[in-house]
Design a protein around this motif. Structure first.
Motif, mmCIF file in Angstrom:
data_model
loop_
_atom_site.group_PDB
_atom_site.id
_atom_site.type_symbol
_atom_site.label_atom_id
_atom_site.label_comp_id
_atom_site.label_asym_id
_atom_site.label_seq_id
_atom_site.Cartn_x
_atom_site.Cartn_y
_atom_site.Cartn_z
ATOM 1 N N SER A 317 28.488 -62.414 -32.763
ATOM 2 C CA SER A 317 27.724 -63.191 -31.796
ATOM 3 C C SER A 317 28.649 -63.853 -30.782
ATOM 4 O O SER A 317 29.720 -64.350 -31.123
ATOM 5 C CB SER A 317 26.906 -64.269 -32.511
ATOM 6 N N VAL A 318 28.221 -63.844 -29.516
ATOM 7 C CA VAL A 318 28.979 -64.540 -28.471
ATOM 8 C C VAL A 318 28.243 -65.801 -28.029
ATOM 9 O O VAL A 318 28.622 -66.433 -27.057
ATOM 10 C CB VAL A 318 29.192 -63.615 -27.254
ATOM 11 N N ALA A 319 27.173 -66.139 -28.750
ATOM 12 C CA ALA A 319 26.344 -67.257 -28.323
ATOM 13 C C ALA A 319 27.045 -68.595 -28.486
ATOM 14 O O ALA A 319 26.935 -69.484 -27.645
ATOM 15 C CB ALA A 319 25.028 -67.258 -29.099
ATOM 16 N N VAL A 320 27.773 -68.787 -29.593
ATOM 17 C CA VAL A 320 28.420 -70.077 -29.834
ATOM 18 C C VAL A 320 29.827 -70.065 -29.265
ATOM 19 O O VAL A 320 30.127 -70.750 -28.290
ATOM 20 C CB VAL A 320 28.448 -70.392 -31.348
ATOM 21 N N MET A 321 30.729 -69.304 -29.858
ATOM 22 C CA MET A 321 32.078 -69.135 -29.319
ATOM 23 C C MET A 321 32.566 -67.735 -29.653
ATOM 24 O O MET A 321 32.558 -67.333 -30.813
ATOM 25 C CB MET A 321 33.038 -70.166 -29.908
ATOM 26 N N PRO A 322 32.968 -66.949 -28.658
ATOM 27 C CA PRO A 322 33.530 -65.626 -28.945
ATOM 28 C C PRO A 322 34.854 -65.745 -29.690
ATOM 29 O O PRO A 322 35.416 -66.836 -29.834
ATOM 30 C CB PRO A 322 33.730 -65.023 -27.551
ATOM 31 N N ASP A 323 35.366 -64.629 -30.152
ATOM 32 C CA ASP A 323 36.651 -64.614 -30.846
ATOM 33 C C ASP A 323 37.752 -65.167 -29.946
ATOM 34 O O ASP A 323 37.725 -65.023 -28.719
ATOM 35 C CB ASP A 323 37.010 -63.187 -31.267
ATOM 36 N N ARG A 324 38.764 -65.760 -30.570
ATOM 37 C CA ARG A 324 39.784 -66.482 -29.817
ATOM 38 C C ARG A 324 40.666 -65.567 -28.975
ATOM 39 O O ARG A 324 41.326 -66.027 -28.046
ATOM 40 C CB ARG A 324 40.647 -67.302 -30.780
ATOM 41 N N LEU A 368 38.185 -81.381 -15.632
ATOM 42 C CA LEU A 368 37.246 -80.265 -15.701
ATOM 43 C C LEU A 368 37.698 -79.136 -14.775
ATOM 44 O O LEU A 368 37.648 -77.962 -15.152
ATOM 45 C CB LEU A 368 35.833 -80.720 -15.326
ATOM 46 N N ALA A 369 38.135 -79.477 -13.586
ATOM 47 C CA ALA A 369 38.609 -78.455 -12.656
ATOM 48 C C ALA A 369 39.832 -77.734 -13.217
ATOM 49 O O ALA A 369 39.965 -76.514 -13.100
ATOM 50 C CB ALA A 369 38.926 -79.080 -11.300
ATOM 51 N N LYS A 370 40.728 -78.477 -13.848
ATOM 52 C CA LYS A 370 41.918 -77.868 -14.446
ATOM 53 C C LYS A 370 41.529 -76.889 -15.556
ATOM 54 O O LYS A 370 42.086 -75.797 -15.673
ATOM 55 C CB LYS A 370 42.836 -78.948 -15.029
ATOM 56 N N LEU A 371 40.545 -77.291 -16.375
ATOM 57 C CA LEU A 371 40.108 -76.450 -17.476
ATOM 58 C C LEU A 371 39.433 -75.186 -16.958
ATOM 59 O O LEU A 371 39.742 -74.075 -17.397
ATOM 60 C CB LEU A 371 39.158 -77.224 -18.383
ATOM 61 N N LEU A 372 38.518 -75.339 -16.012
ATOM 62 C CA LEU A 372 37.774 -74.185 -15.523
ATOM 63 C C LEU A 372 38.674 -73.189 -14.803
ATOM 64 O O LEU A 372 38.388 -71.990 -14.781
ATOM 65 C CB LEU A 372 36.640 -74.644 -14.596
ATOM 66 N N ALA A 373 39.754 -73.664 -14.234
ATOM 67 C CA ALA A 373 40.683 -72.757 -13.561
ATOM 68 C C ALA A 373 41.340 -71.792 -14.554
ATOM 69 O O ALA A 373 41.852 -70.744 -14.155
ATOM 70 C CB ALA A 373 41.742 -73.550 -12.814
ATOM 71 N N ALA A 409 34.304 -75.306 -26.709
ATOM 72 C CA ALA A 409 32.992 -74.777 -27.123
ATOM 73 C C ALA A 409 31.875 -75.371 -26.273
ATOM 74 O O ALA A 409 30.926 -74.664 -25.892
ATOM 75 C CB ALA A 409 32.750 -75.071 -28.602
ATOM 76 N N ALA A 410 31.976 -76.660 -25.954
ATOM 77 C CA ALA A 410 30.947 -77.314 -25.147
ATOM 78 C C ALA A 410 30.928 -76.764 -23.724
ATOM 79 O O ALA A 410 29.858 -76.519 -23.147
ATOM 80 C CB ALA A 410 31.177 -78.822 -25.128
ATOM 81 N N VAL A 411 32.105 -76.563 -23.152
ATOM 82 C CA VAL A 411 32.183 -76.017 -21.792
ATOM 83 C C VAL A 411 31.676 -74.579 -21.769
ATOM 84 O O VAL A 411 30.935 -74.171 -20.869
ATOM 85 C CB VAL A 411 33.624 -76.112 -21.252
ATOM 86 N N TRP A 412 32.069 -73.789 -22.771
ATOM 87 C CA TRP A 412 31.596 -72.409 -22.854
ATOM 88 C C TRP A 412 30.070 -72.371 -22.952
ATOM 89 O O TRP A 412 29.415 -71.590 -22.255
ATOM 90 C CB TRP A 412 32.207 -71.706 -24.058
ATOM 91 N N ALA A 413 29.486 -73.202 -23.796
ATOM 92 C CA ALA A 413 28.030 -73.222 -23.968
ATOM 93 C C ALA A 413 27.337 -73.559 -22.649
ATOM 94 O O ALA A 413 26.304 -72.964 -22.303
ATOM 95 C CB ALA A 413 27.637 -74.231 -25.043
ATOM 96 N N LEU A 414 27.919 -74.484 -21.903
ATOM 97 C CA LEU A 414 27.328 -74.890 -20.627
ATOM 98 C C LEU A 414 27.318 -73.740 -19.634
ATOM 99 O O LEU A 414 26.311 -73.476 -18.968
ATOM 100 C CB LEU A 414 28.108 -76.081 -20.067
ATOM 101 N N ASP A 419 24.595 -67.265 -18.102
ATOM 102 C CA ASP A 419 25.508 -66.143 -17.874
ATOM 103 C C ASP A 419 26.430 -66.397 -16.683
ATOM 104 O O ASP A 419 26.857 -65.454 -16.020
ATOM 105 C CB ASP A 419 24.748 -64.821 -17.670
ATOM 106 N N TRP A 420 26.744 -67.652 -16.417
ATOM 107 C CA TRP A 420 27.734 -67.932 -15.379
ATOM 108 C C TRP A 420 29.111 -67.460 -15.828
ATOM 109 O O TRP A 420 29.944 -67.118 -15.002
ATOM 110 C CB TRP A 420 27.774 -69.426 -15.070
ATOM 111 N N MET A 421 29.324 -67.450 -17.144
ATOM 112 C CA MET A 421 30.562 -66.933 -17.709
ATOM 113 C C MET A 421 30.253 -65.905 -18.791
ATOM 114 O O MET A 421 29.288 -66.047 -19.538
ATOM 115 C CB MET A 421 31.411 -68.049 -18.324
ATOM 116 N N LEU A 422 31.099 -64.891 -18.861
ATOM 117 C CA LEU A 422 31.077 -63.919 -19.944
ATOM 118 C C LEU A 422 32.485 -63.836 -20.516
ATOM 119 O O LEU A 422 33.395 -64.507 -20.029
ATOM 120 C CB LEU A 422 30.626 -62.544 -19.436
ATOM 121 N N ALA A 423 32.668 -63.015 -21.549
ATOM 122 C CA ALA A 423 33.995 -62.878 -22.159
ATOM 123 C C ALA A 423 34.248 -61.407 -22.464
ATOM 124 O O ALA A 423 33.322 -60.651 -22.770
ATOM 125 C CB ALA A 423 34.093 -63.699 -23.443
#
Length: 445
Positions: A317-324, A368-373, A409-414, A419-423
């Motif tokens: 599942s990629v719903a919570v957190m994909p593999d590292r 947040l900007a640093k993380l998203l980059a 995990a919280a940022v990924w879920a957001l 589907d703004w982000m995929l992995a």
């Protein structure tokens, strides 16, 4: 497939398409965007290359076939277009030729006839709006599974029971008027009824108003497919899960079909419908399929269900957190000013929006900007977590490993919510962006 269904699509190839328009536009059905297929169907690990084989089962006039063939053109992947209607095939072939697509094989047969040929297995099978028109939809799905690769994925679409209630009631209404009339006579009668609908008619409400009816009256194949089809059935959310299980498959995820309206995966999330924290808490305690079934009835806006199917235990599942080791990336590309705006409004309430009605409210600091980059499609979740721990959250006096993982995990879920982000893995297929949306920061009011 019944004789009447065959005759319908020979007389009215569906959907209505003009091959000459291929010179000016490319239709991109969201369900068949291979970045999304890879993410949900293969946990981001599929290498989309010259060995990739896609089947469009019930290809109609070619929307999915053209989009898949375009995506596979450069890497050498192949598409098989399966369609019993000669008239529909003629349109689809002309569209492909107009675009110079040579990676398509055309087969005029039903799903059952094709499965009996025992062809090579397919990595991805599209079957949208087809199975619910078969006398035995479950048999049709089992036939598709018989030609699906062991690790393959099916993208399917079925009519939605609750959001399609207006069509169901219409069909009941006109049923006594149909016997003795051929399809052209039924069409003339239906056009007459549509042209003088009362304001309170359910069909008007389902389509969003007079513009929907105007569009129908300009599109005979749409009228016939929507309101005069001789064979159809519809499914609620539980029915979709049971339908998948009848062929030994799991529902990997619901997804978008039109790119607008009530068909995107966000519509199946109770957090997007319910704001009362007590009701939300009770709903969150239910199994996922029960939550989604609640959403379907509560919204009453799902005329269809589009979803990915995989074999059990084949796809994490990629719903919570994909593999590292997977790398997250912006499927919906940020606007040119996105990161500057995040810094500009740091500490203030903002809205992130993609221009199609999907939006989230948040207050983010400069971190947040640093993380998203770091969500660049090249840096893995594991590496992002380490950098988040050491470079962004390094001043916190507690267990930084857990804090970093929870924050990530919280940022990924957001950002995965719409589907703004995929992995995907670095070795997987191309990370193409959603061509219909851009992610922007809306200034605080």
């Amino acid at each position: 497939m019944s004789k009447k269904v065959r005759e319908l699509y020979e007389q009215f190839p569906y959907p209505l398409r003009d091959p000459q328009e291929e010179k000016d536009r490319l239709l991109m059905p969201p369900m068949d965007t291979l970045s999304r297929v890879n993410h949900y169907g293969f946990a981001g690990r599929k290498n989309v290359d010259a060995g990739f084989r896609a089947l469009v089962a019930g290809g109609g006039t070619g929307d999915s076939m053209v989009w898949l063939a375009e995506q596979l053109r450069d890497c050498g992947g192949q598409v098989t277009y399966l369609e019993p209607s000669q008239a529909s095939t003629q349109v689809a072939r002309a569209r492909a030729e107009a675009r110079g697509l040579v990676n398509v094989t055309y087969v005029n047969a039903t799903i059952g006839e094709f499965a009996a040929m025992a062809p090579e297995k397919f990595d991805y099978i599209n079957c949208a709006g087809v199975l619910h028109h078969l006398e035995d939809p479950e048999e049709g799905l089992r036939d598709l599974v018989s030609v699906l690769a062991d690790d393959g994925c099916i993208g399917a679409m079925l009519y939605g029971e609750h959001g399609r209630l207006a069509v169901t009631e219409w069909r009941k209404m006109v049923a006594p008027l149909l016997p003795g009339k051929d399809l052209n006579e039924q069409l003339a009668m239906t056009r007459s009824l549509l042209s003088s609908l009362p304001e309170g008619n359910m069909l008007l409400k389902m389509g969003g108003g007079p513009g929907f009816i105007k569009g129908l009256l300009e599109n005979d194949p749409e009228i016939v497919d929507l309101l005069l089809h001789p064979v159809e059935c519809a499914y609620d959310v539980h029915g979709v899960y049971d339908f998948a299980a009848s062929a030994g498959l799991d529902v990997a995820a619901f997804t978008g079909f039109f790119g607008f309206g009530g068909t995107g995966k966000a519509h199946y999330s109770i957090e997007n419908h319910i704001t009362d924290p007590r009701i939300l808490r009770d709903l969150m305690a239910l199994p996922l399929r029960d939550q989604q079934a609640f959403c379907e009835r509560y919204s009453a806006a799902m005329p269809l269900h589009a979803f990915y199917l995989t074999r059990p235990n084949k796809v994490p599942s990629v719903a919570v957190m994909p593999d590292r080791d997977l790398c997250p990336w912006f499927f919906v590309a940020p606007s040119d000013s996105f990161f500057d705006d995040l810094l500009k409004y740091a500490g203030k309430p903002i809205v992130l929006a993609d221009g199609t009605g999907n939006a989230v409210d948040l207050t983010g600091g400069p971190d947040l900007a640093k993380l998203l980059a770091l969500f660049d499609g090249k840096t893995s979740f594991g590496d992002i977590s380490v950098r988040l721990r050491d470079e962004i959250l390094h001043k916190q006096p507690i267990d930084m490993n857990q804090i970093a993982d929870n924050t990530l995990a919280a940022v990924w879920a957001l950002f995965h919510k719409f589907d703004w982000m995929l992995a995907s893995s670095l070795e997987g297929g191309g990370q193409q962006h959603d061509a219909e949306r851009r992610l922007s920061v809306l200034a605080p009011k």
